[in-house]
Design a protein around this motif. Structure first.
Motif, PDB file in Angstrom:
ATOM      1  N   THR A  30       0.831  -1.205   0.000  1.00  0.00           N
ATOM      2  CA  THR A  30       0.000   0.000   0.000  1.00  0.00           C
ATOM      3  C   THR A  30       0.868   1.258   0.000  1.00  0.00           C
ATOM      4  O   THR A  30       0.490   2.262  -0.588  1.00  0.00           O
TER       5      THR A  30
ATOM      6  N   ARG B  37       2.667   5.957  -3.030  1.00  0.00           N
ATOM      7  CA  ARG B  37       3.770   6.768  -3.596  1.00  0.00           C
ATOM      8  C   ARG B  37       3.609   6.919  -5.101  1.00  0.00           C
ATOM      9  O   ARG B  37       3.860   7.985  -5.655  1.00  0.00           O
TER      10      ARG B  37
ATOM     11  N   GLU C 225       1.782  10.018   9.507  1.00  0.00           N
ATOM     12  CA  GLU C 225       0.460   9.570   9.965  1.00  0.00           C
ATOM     13  C   GLU C 225      -0.097   8.542   8.983  1.00  0.00           C
ATOM     14  O   GLU C 225       0.392   8.418   7.860  1.00  0.00           O
TER      15      GLU C 225
ATOM     16  N   VAL D 207      -2.864   7.145   6.394  1.00  0.00           N
ATOM     17  CA  VAL D 207      -3.886   7.599   5.454  1.00  0.00           C
ATOM     18  C   VAL D 207      -5.216   6.996   5.928  1.00  0.00           C
ATOM     19  O   VAL D 207      -5.232   5.855   6.422  1.00  0.00           O
TER      20      VAL D 207
ATOM     21  N   MET E 129      -7.763   3.495   2.253  1.00  0.00           N
ATOM     22  CA  MET E 129      -6.960   2.272   2.178  1.00  0.00           C
ATOM     23  C   MET E 129      -7.821   1.064   1.804  1.00  0.00           C
ATOM     24  O   MET E 129      -7.409   0.221   1.012  1.00  0.00           O
TER      25      MET E 129
ATOM     26  N   GLY F 251       2.288  -4.021   4.269  1.00  0.00           N
ATOM     27  CA  GLY F 251       1.960  -2.714   4.849  1.00  0.00           C
ATOM     28  C   GLY F 251       0.464  -2.502   5.025  1.00  0.00           C
ATOM     29  O   GLY F 251       0.023  -1.384   5.257  1.00  0.00           O
TER      30      GLY F 251
ATOM     31  N   ARG G 289      -3.066  -1.843   8.688  1.00  0.00           N
ATOM     32  CA  ARG G 289      -2.291  -1.114   9.694  1.00  0.00           C
ATOM     33  C   ARG G 289      -3.162  -0.627  10.843  1.00  0.00           C
ATOM     34  O   ARG G 289      -2.635  -0.014  11.780  1.00  0.00           O
TER      35      ARG G 289
ATOM     36  N   GLN H 147      -8.992  -1.537   9.468  1.00  0.00           N
ATOM     37  CA  GLN H 147      -8.571  -2.079   8.165  1.00  0.00           C
ATOM     38  C   GLN H 147      -8.626  -3.606   8.178  1.00  0.00           C
ATOM     39  O   GLN H 147      -9.036  -4.239   7.203  1.00  0.00           O
TER      40      GLN H 147
ATOM     41  N   ARG I  36      14.340   8.250   2.273  1.00  0.00           N
ATOM     42  CA  ARG I  36      13.100   8.523   1.570  1.00  0.00           C
ATOM     43  C   ARG I  36      12.521   9.813   2.135  1.00  0.00           C
ATOM     44  O   ARG I  36      12.859  10.212   3.240  1.00  0.00           O
TER      45      ARG I  36
ATOM     46  N   ARG J  31       6.206   7.874  12.934  1.00  0.00           N
ATOM     47  CA  ARG J  31       5.814   6.606  12.306  1.00  0.00           C
ATOM     48  C   ARG J  31       5.912   5.448  13.300  1.00  0.00           C
ATOM     49  O   ARG J  31       5.065   4.557  13.314  1.00  0.00           O
TER      50      ARG J  31
END
Ligand code: AMP
Length: 179
Positions: free
Chosen positions: A26, A31, A52, A54, A59, A80, A83, A87, A124, A135
């Motif tokens: 994801t 990205r 944070e 999304v 998602m 990923g 999360r 979800q 990144r 994160r």
């Protein structure tokens, strides 16, 4: 699953190739959307830059789309996602509607100091020190509970230490999956 910097992408790519199934990351999807400046990508940008999550509805929309695709018919690997518990619940509903279930959750464990080192050297845009710390906080508060949720749901969780040689870690995952 695993904290940011645990090696989900690296191990996920290897594993999907070995199993001959698609891998859906994801983070990569978001990205890519951001690079293409799609409305979704642009809306997700501020969350990603801040470390944070999304929002869940966005998602779940992404996951619904990829799971409906033909290439995922013979299995798939999610990287990923999920999360949050919301979800995980949404994923369960989608899979139930499709008559599918999860074989296993691979949980990569890595000590915090190793994560800080890995993330601060990978460069990144969402890897600034402040964002990294956020994160990790978000991971602990919102994503770790997903593991308990899967344990309660009776889904097999493979705990794999994500430190050391990449290929050795991969062999451990494959070995546990085969058990
Ligand atoms: P990743 O490459 O998996 O670390 O994801 C990078 C960023 O994308 C995360 O820090 C989140 O902002 C966002 N993201 C990726 N996957 C999810 C998800 N399942 N739920 C919410 N946000 C996500």
């Amino acid at each position: 699953m695993g904290p940011p910097g645990a090696g989900k992408g690296t191990q996920g790519e290897l594993l999907a190739r070995r199993l001959g199934i698609p891998r859906y990351s994801t983070g990569d999807i978001l990205r890519q959307a951001l690079r293409e400046r799609t409305p979704m990508g642009l809306a997700a940008k501020r969350f990603m830059r801040a470390g944070e999550l999304v929002p869940d509805d966005v998602m779940l929309g992404i996951i619904g789309e990829v799971l409906a695709s033909e290439e995922s018919a013979n299995g798939f690997l999610l990287d990923g996602f999920p999360r949050t518990v919301a979800q995980a619940e949404g994923l369960r509903r989608t899979l139930e509607e499709m008559g599918l279930g999860l074989d296993a959750v691979v949980n990569l464990t890595v000590p915090d100091d190793v994560i800080m080192h890995r993330l601060s050297t990978r460069g990144r845009k969402d890897d600034l020190a402040k964002t990294i710390r956020r994160r990790l906080e978000v991971y602990r508060a919102q994503t770790k509970p997903v593991l308990d949720w899967y344990a309660d749901a009776g889904v097999r969780i493979l705990a794999i230490e994500g430190v050391g040689d990449i290929e050795e870690i991969q062999q451990q995952i494959l070995g546990c999956l085969a058990l």
